[in-house]
Design a protein around this motif. Sequence first.
Motif, mmCIF file in Angstrom:
data_model
loop_
_atom_site.group_PDB
_atom_site.id
_atom_site.type_symbol
_atom_site.label_atom_id
_atom_site.label_comp_id
_atom_site.label_asym_id
_atom_site.label_seq_id
_atom_site.Cartn_x
_atom_site.Cartn_y
_atom_site.Cartn_z
ATOM 1 N N ALA A 213 32.193 30.471 27.359
ATOM 2 C CA ALA A 213 32.960 30.753 28.405
ATOM 3 C C ALA A 213 33.477 32.006 28.950
ATOM 4 N N GLY A 214 33.222 32.998 27.749
ATOM 5 C CA GLY A 214 33.445 34.163 28.063
ATOM 6 C C GLY A 214 32.327 34.875 29.100
ATOM 7 N N ALA A 215 31.153 34.454 28.723
ATOM 8 C CA ALA A 215 29.953 35.055 29.463
ATOM 9 C C ALA A 215 30.014 34.446 30.824
ATOM 10 N N ALA A 216 30.405 32.916 31.025
ATOM 11 C CA ALA A 216 30.466 32.601 32.520
ATOM 12 C C ALA A 216 31.550 33.335 33.193
ATOM 13 N N ALA A 217 32.757 33.835 32.625
ATOM 14 C CA ALA A 217 33.628 34.593 33.211
ATOM 15 C C ALA A 217 33.265 35.848 33.750
ATOM 16 N N LEU A 218 32.700 36.316 32.957
ATOM 17 C CA LEU A 218 32.149 37.877 33.046
ATOM 18 C C LEU A 218 30.957 37.899 34.200
ATOM 19 N N ALA A 219 30.015 36.503 34.183
ATOM 20 C CA ALA A 219 29.228 36.573 35.186
ATOM 21 C C ALA A 219 29.848 36.456 36.728
ATOM 22 N N GLU A 220 30.900 35.415 36.525
ATOM 23 C CA GLU A 220 31.535 35.495 37.811
ATOM 24 C C GLU A 220 32.310 36.382 38.449
ATOM 25 N N ALA A 221 32.779 37.403 37.281
ATOM 26 C CA ALA A 221 33.693 38.446 37.887
ATOM 27 C C ALA A 221 32.744 39.581 38.438
ATOM 28 N N ALA A 222 31.336 39.555 37.981
ATOM 29 C CA ALA A 222 30.486 40.549 38.379
ATOM 30 C C ALA A 222 29.839 40.231 39.632
ATOM 31 N N ALA A 223 29.662 38.830 39.858
ATOM 32 C CA ALA A 223 29.347 38.405 41.388
ATOM 33 C C ALA A 223 30.202 38.595 42.185
ATOM 34 N N ARG A 224 31.497 38.609 42.028
ATOM 35 C CA ARG A 224 32.456 38.506 43.119
ATOM 36 C C ARG A 224 32.770 40.152 43.261
ATOM 37 N N LEU A 225 32.461 41.031 42.149
ATOM 38 C CA LEU A 225 32.565 42.463 42.464
ATOM 39 C C LEU A 225 31.613 43.073 43.281
ATOM 40 N N GLY A 226 30.428 42.234 43.095
ATOM 41 C CA GLY A 226 29.289 42.873 44.129
ATOM 42 C C GLY A 226 29.641 42.430 45.434
ATOM 43 N N GLN A 227 30.239 41.220 45.561
ATOM 44 C CA GLN A 227 30.824 40.874 46.877
ATOM 45 C C GLN A 227 31.845 41.788 47.547
ATOM 46 N N CYS A 228 32.608 42.273 46.851
ATOM 47 C CA CYS A 228 33.406 43.352 47.091
ATOM 48 C C CYS A 228 32.824 44.481 47.566
ATOM 49 N N VAL A 229 31.967 45.010 46.890
ATOM 50 C CA VAL A 229 31.010 46.085 47.571
ATOM 51 C C VAL A 229 30.348 45.727 48.890
ATOM 52 N N GLU A 230 29.731 44.623 49.037
ATOM 53 C CA GLU A 230 29.119 44.214 50.252
ATOM 54 C C GLU A 230 30.256 44.289 51.459
ATOM 55 N N ALA A 231 31.372 43.852 51.002
ATOM 56 C CA ALA A 231 32.350 43.749 51.971
ATOM 57 C C ALA A 231 32.834 45.111 52.437
ATOM 58 N N LEU A 232 32.901 46.077 51.630
ATOM 59 C CA LEU A 232 33.311 47.592 52.119
ATOM 60 C C LEU A 232 32.070 48.202 52.989
ATOM 61 N N LEU A 233 31.103 47.727 52.480
ATOM 62 C CA LEU A 233 29.643 48.310 53.488
ATOM 63 C C LEU A 233 29.787 47.879 54.770
ATOM 64 N N ASP A 234 29.914 46.467 54.814
ATOM 65 C CA ASP A 234 30.182 45.702 56.134
ATOM 66 C C ASP A 234 31.122 45.990 57.064
ATOM 67 N N LEU A 235 32.197 46.723 56.607
ATOM 68 C CA LEU A 235 33.083 47.152 57.653
ATOM 69 C C LEU A 235 33.060 48.508 58.272
ATOM 70 N N ASP A 236 33.556 48.487 59.639
ATOM 71 C CA ASP A 236 33.182 49.880 60.258
ATOM 72 C C ASP A 236 34.495 50.686 59.581
ATOM 73 N N LEU A 237 34.066 51.899 59.525
ATOM 74 C CA LEU A 237 34.987 52.953 59.344
ATOM 75 C C LEU A 237 35.967 53.360 60.287
ATOM 76 N N PRO A 238 37.099 53.984 60.040
ATOM 77 C CA PRO A 238 38.034 54.287 60.786
ATOM 78 C C PRO A 238 37.623 55.544 61.494
ATOM 79 N N SER A 239 38.169 55.797 62.869
ATOM 80 C CA SER A 239 37.884 56.930 63.533
ATOM 81 C C SER A 239 38.849 57.986 62.810
#
Length: 252
Positions: A213-239
Amino acid sequence: MPRLAEMTREQVADLAAHGVAVLPIGSLEQHGDHLPLGTDSLLLEEVIERALDDRGDVAVSPTLPFGFSGHHQFAVALSLPPKTLLDVLGALLDSLVAAGFRRVLVVNGHGGNIEMMSQAVKLAALDHAILAACCSYWELLEPRPGAPGHAGSFETSLMASAHPALVRPPMDGPGELPLFDRRLVRGLHVERHGEWPRSGGVTDDPGDGDAAAGAAALAEAAARLGQCVEALLDLDLPSDDPTPENPEGAAR
């Protein structure tokens, strides 16, 4: 995964122009008799390693090993006062901006840091033309029984997967849920003096640690953290000078 501590200043400048600075924050505090003081930081670093190991568009800072842990000093904790932690996080975010980063992500492994982390990110985005974000790794997960708790079944299972050699024989959990974890009325949170010592410093029965169960939770958290980084890279920077007509700016 580029690590700030291993990079030259030229490498930092090149990555800062387009990448994300990741600032991990943990704690050093009691986790019962069965888990080490560094549990929060160790689990956080495990999630980050799994999420970002193959990426070249992030620069990961060394983990800040101390947070606000005053509620654990009845046993053992190296704690920063809330104002000090807020000031430290603000100074570190200012430093990352000065180094050229315009996308910064604070990743947290300890519940006592949440309020100061959130305020530090808000203040950084007020003071600088940046994208600033934060998350706690367990909040990226689908709801799980006992999560996140403290030194209970959730953390014990994660440690049984990530660092089994550091998990000692389990201890008994508290006779009842600590008051701060009880749902008396929807939306109501209650703190009562002495509740942590009364609970023995553990929020729920750790059990033997379910490594699968711990391994499954770690894998899920890692996948979502990768999505967080992608979300930041996809956003426009402010002026640098947003207007009411274009409050977000349009810089990339």
